[in-house]
Design a protein around this motif. Structure first.
Motif, short mmCIF file in Angstrom:
data_model
loop_
_atom_site.label_atom_id
_atom_site.label_comp_id
_atom_site.label_asym_id
_atom_site.label_seq_id
_atom_site.Cartn_x
_atom_site.Cartn_y
_atom_site.Cartn_z
N ARG A 1 -26.57 16.47 -37.52
CA ARG A 1 -27.72 15.85 -36.88
C ARG A 1 -28.27 16.76 -35.79
N LEU B 1 -20.01 9.69 -42.20
CA LEU B 1 -20.34 9.55 -40.78
C LEU B 1 -20.06 10.82 -40.00
N ILE B 2 -18.96 11.48 -40.31
CA ILE B 2 -18.63 12.73 -39.62
C ILE B 2 -19.65 13.80 -39.95
N TRP C 1 -22.72 13.31 -40.91
CA TRP C 1 -23.99 12.90 -40.33
C TRP C 1 -24.06 13.33 -38.86
N ASP C 2 -22.97 13.11 -38.11
CA ASP C 2 -22.95 13.51 -36.71
C ASP C 2 -22.92 15.03 -36.56
N PHE C 3 -22.26 15.70 -37.47
CA PHE C 3 -22.14 17.15 -37.37
C PHE C 3 -23.47 17.85 -37.63
N ARG D 1 -29.50 15.72 -30.85
CA ARG D 1 -28.93 15.90 -29.52
C ARG D 1 -29.48 17.16 -28.85
#
Length: 93
Positions: free
Chosen positions: A28, A21-22, A24-26, A31
């Motif tokens: 992505r 998850l970390i 994936w957010d990093f 944003r």
């Protein structure tokens, strides 16, 4: 399977899940980048402090007592015995 083996497997699964998850957010790109002209709300209010003297408050309220403070535990039980305290709800410990 022993408890130690089970907890190691479980902690390994949790670690890989949260690491994924970390990452994936990093990585992505969805944003939009933060720009200087972004819309940001900020609220500021100018407040000037006022120092009130104890004499001024005594004149306003008509009493020489500014603050009564707290009571000790013994005084609290005496007030309860004299029924000077109004119970609004039960006390849980």
């Amino acid at each position: 399977m022993s408890w130690i083996k089970f907890t190691l497997w479980l902690s390994g699964i949790y670690f890989t899940y949260y690491a994924a998850l970390i990452f994936w957010d990093f990585f992505r790109d969805g944003r939009p980048p933060a720009t200087e002209g972004s819309h940001e709300l900020s609220f500021t209010e100018h407040i000037e402090p006022v120092r009130a003297a104890p004499e001024a408050t005594a004149e306003i309220y008509g009493s020489s007592v500014i603050s009564s403070g707290g009571v000790s535990l013994k005084q609290l039980f005496n007030l309860a015995r004299e029924e000077a305290i109004e119970f609004t709800r039960p006390v849980s410990f």
